[in-house]
Design a protein around this motif. Structure first.
Motif, mmCIF file in Angstrom:
data_model
loop_
_atom_site.group_PDB
_atom_site.id
_atom_site.type_symbol
_atom_site.label_atom_id
_atom_site.label_comp_id
_atom_site.label_asym_id
_atom_site.label_seq_id
_atom_site.Cartn_x
_atom_site.Cartn_y
_atom_site.Cartn_z
ATOM 1 N N TRP A 273 3.396 14.161 -2.744
ATOM 2 C CA TRP A 273 1.977 13.512 -2.183
ATOM 3 C C TRP A 273 2.009 13.147 -0.808
ATOM 4 O O TRP A 273 2.820 13.072 0.034
ATOM 5 N N ARG A 274 0.744 13.708 -0.318
ATOM 6 C CA ARG A 274 0.340 13.383 1.263
ATOM 7 C C ARG A 274 -0.559 12.628 1.240
ATOM 8 O O ARG A 274 -1.271 11.836 0.291
ATOM 9 N N SER A 275 -0.608 11.974 2.554
ATOM 10 C CA SER A 275 -1.686 10.911 3.045
ATOM 11 C C SER A 275 -1.781 9.560 2.238
ATOM 12 O O SER A 275 -2.394 9.224 2.095
ATOM 13 N N ALA A 276 -0.535 9.303 2.103
ATOM 14 C CA ALA A 276 -0.276 7.900 1.042
ATOM 15 C C ALA A 276 -0.937 6.743 2.164
ATOM 16 O O ALA A 276 -0.176 6.603 3.274
ATOM 17 N N ALA A 277 -1.698 6.201 1.534
ATOM 18 C CA ALA A 277 -2.476 4.884 2.344
ATOM 19 C C ALA A 277 -2.494 3.704 1.313
ATOM 20 O O ALA A 277 -2.771 3.885 0.313
ATOM 21 N N THR A 278 -2.217 2.574 1.841
ATOM 22 C CA THR A 278 -2.272 1.429 1.094
ATOM 23 C C THR A 278 -3.722 0.408 1.672
ATOM 24 O O THR A 278 -4.071 0.470 2.728
ATOM 25 N N HIS A 279 -4.584 0.196 0.552
ATOM 26 C CA HIS A 279 -5.854 -0.468 0.905
ATOM 27 C C HIS A 279 -5.790 -1.931 0.323
ATOM 28 O O HIS A 279 -5.328 -2.320 -0.699
ATOM 29 N N PRO A 280 -6.411 -2.877 1.448
ATOM 30 C CA PRO A 280 -6.528 -4.264 1.011
ATOM 31 C C PRO A 280 -7.625 -4.596 0.054
ATOM 32 O O PRO A 280 -8.707 -3.905 0.011
ATOM 33 N N ASP A 281 -7.273 -5.881 -0.640
ATOM 34 C CA ASP A 281 -8.755 -6.180 -1.403
ATOM 35 C C ASP A 281 -9.583 -7.156 -0.602
ATOM 36 O O ASP A 281 -9.184 -7.354 0.717
ATOM 37 N N LEU A 282 -10.430 -7.526 -0.931
ATOM 38 C CA LEU A 282 -11.307 -8.850 -0.426
ATOM 39 C C LEU A 282 -10.776 -9.992 -0.186
ATOM 40 O O LEU A 282 -11.249 -10.510 1.089
ATOM 41 N N THR A 283 -9.520 -10.283 -0.430
ATOM 42 C CA THR A 283 -8.773 -11.467 0.160
ATOM 43 C C THR A 283 -7.737 -11.094 1.010
ATOM 44 O O THR A 283 -6.916 -11.577 1.765
ATOM 45 N N THR A 284 -7.669 -9.640 1.530
ATOM 46 C CA THR A 284 -7.060 -9.061 2.491
ATOM 47 C C THR A 284 -5.516 -8.729 1.951
ATOM 48 O O THR A 284 -4.746 -8.297 2.656
ATOM 49 N N ARG A 285 -5.187 -8.985 0.626
ATOM 50 C CA ARG A 285 -4.069 -8.699 0.192
ATOM 51 C C ARG A 285 -3.839 -7.068 -0.305
ATOM 52 O O ARG A 285 -4.996 -6.518 -0.701
ATOM 53 N N ASP A 286 -2.916 -6.419 0.103
ATOM 54 C CA ASP A 286 -2.778 -5.340 -0.150
ATOM 55 C C ASP A 286 -2.746 -5.104 -1.798
ATOM 56 O O ASP A 286 -2.219 -5.892 -2.499
ATOM 57 N N ARG A 287 -3.862 -4.013 -2.175
ATOM 58 C CA ARG A 287 -4.031 -4.253 -3.898
ATOM 59 C C ARG A 287 -3.978 -2.531 -4.331
ATOM 60 O O ARG A 287 -3.521 -2.696 -5.474
ATOM 61 N N ALA A 288 -4.132 -1.654 -3.641
ATOM 62 C CA ALA A 288 -4.080 -0.358 -4.117
ATOM 63 C C ALA A 288 -3.452 0.665 -2.890
ATOM 64 O O ALA A 288 -3.535 0.599 -1.859
ATOM 65 N N THR A 289 -2.688 1.648 -3.680
ATOM 66 C CA THR A 289 -2.463 2.977 -2.669
ATOM 67 C C THR A 289 -2.728 3.966 -3.224
ATOM 68 O O THR A 289 -3.001 4.346 -4.552
ATOM 69 N N THR A 290 -3.320 5.100 -2.442
ATOM 70 C CA THR A 290 -4.062 6.107 -2.747
ATOM 71 C C THR A 290 -3.032 7.455 -1.757
ATOM 72 O O THR A 290 -2.490 7.095 -1.017
ATOM 73 N N ALA A 291 -2.938 8.531 -2.532
ATOM 74 C CA ALA A 291 -2.407 9.417 -2.036
ATOM 75 C C ALA A 291 -3.457 10.817 -2.472
ATOM 76 O O ALA A 291 -4.063 10.952 -3.371
ATOM 77 N N VAL A 292 -2.955 12.009 -1.807
ATOM 78 C CA VAL A 292 -3.636 13.406 -2.070
ATOM 79 C C VAL A 292 -2.644 14.465 -2.333
ATOM 80 O O VAL A 292 -1.532 14.576 -1.688
ATOM 81 N N ARG A 293 -2.963 15.097 -3.461
ATOM 82 C CA ARG A 293 -2.056 16.259 -3.786
ATOM 83 C C ARG A 293 -2.277 17.463 -2.952
ATOM 84 O O ARG A 293 -3.411 18.000 -2.616
ATOM 85 N N PRO A 294 -0.961 17.871 -2.290
ATOM 86 C CA PRO A 294 -1.184 18.832 -1.662
ATOM 87 C C PRO A 294 -1.642 20.496 -2.197
ATOM 88 O O PRO A 294 -1.418 20.327 -3.611
#
Length: 294
Positions: A273-294
């Motif tokens: 996977w490419r461009s893996a990135a982790t995203h915080p929730d509204l409490t600023t805690r990391d909650r989800a990670t996304t990535a893109v299929r090449p």
């Protein structure tokens, strides 16, 4: 813990106050909110309706008081409020929940938003999304109702959870959603290479990590919580299945615990996977990670 009290024919304001006091003594985090919501349930009204009734000086009927008393006892034993009311709010939806299915949490709403945003950005006129391990159907139904031009497929392999998923799909009536009882690893081979968004809230609690909250520890199904020694067994499967399902440019969205972002980025990147990135929730805690299929 205070002794049980008789609620009738007391004013609603006194009932809410007494209930909140019992909940506070039981260690419930938001005792006033839960008290108002439980009284609202027995009165078939909203939380705002309970607040208005308290201001007006309304009194609780004998029938409502009789219905409330055992529910207060159960909540003091830390049974989830959503099990008592039978409903869990999720974004614009009300989902039926109870024993055997994971109760959707507010933090998952931002995970659904990431998936919705990616689905709306898909180039196809009828993009496809897949929710793996759908549980109550929360993410899948949010996708189906908020992106109505999409086709959504949801997979669940727990018999107990699947009963609730079927009920919610029927209740909400999302005709663009297809539900299947199937293992995550085997899900939807007919969709290989066609999916724009693969989303999941998998089990991610490490096997030896005991959840702090009794509502989670005692009432959520273990299969929806525990994900192996490091909590990432299901994530490893998701990464491989996502690569099979997604088309080039497709997105994967995975919910996880606040300390797991780096490890999940490593798993996804190692798999291709490419461009893996982790995203915080509204409490600023990391909650989800996304990535893109090449």
């Amino acid at each position: 813990m205070p002794e049980p009290v008789s609620f009738a024919p007391s004013p609603v304001a006194d009932v809410v106050r007494a209930t909140a006091a019992r909940f506070a003594a039981a260690g419930i985090p938001d005792p006033q909110v839960d008290a108002e919501l439980l009284v609202a349930h027995v009165l078939s009204t909203s939380r705002g309706g309970v607040q208005a009734a308290a201001v007006r000086g309304d009194r609780l009927s004998a029938d409502a008081a009789a219905a409330l008393a055992p529910l207060v006892d159960r909540r003091c034993a830390r049974e989830p409020l959503q099990h008592l009311t039978g409903l869990a709010p999720f974004r614009s939806l009300e989902l039926a929940v109870g024993p055997g299915v994971f109760v959707p949490r507010p933090e998952t709403e931002m995970v659904a938003q990431l998936a919705i945003d990616a689905l709306r950005a898909a180039a196809s006129a009828s993009p496809i999304a897949v929710d793996l391990g759908t549980g109550s159907g929360a993410i899948a139904l949010a996708l189906a109702t908020e992106v109505p031009h999409a086709r959504v497929f949801a997979a669940e392999n727990s018999v107990d959870a699947f009963i609730w998923t079927k009920e919610n799909v029927a209740r909400i009536g999302a005709t663009n959603l297809t539900l299947a009882f199937i293992d995550l690893a085997d899900a939807f081979p007919e969709l290989d290479g066609t999916v724009s968004v693969v989303a999941s809230n998998p089990p991610y609690v490490p096997d030896d990590a005991i959840p702090r909250d009794p509502e989670v520890r005692l009432f959520d199904p273990p299969a929806a919580l525990y994900g192996g020694p490091d909590g990432l067994d299901a994530v490893r499967v998701l990464s491989r299945v996502g690569l099979r399902l997604a088309h080039p440019g497709g997105t994967i969205v995975i919910e996880h615990g606040e300390w797991q972002g780096a490890a999940i980025r490593e798993i996804l990147t190692a798999d291709g996977w490419r461009s893996a990135a982790t995203h915080p929730d509204l409490t600023t805690r990391d909650r989800a990670t996304t990535a893109v299929r090449p």
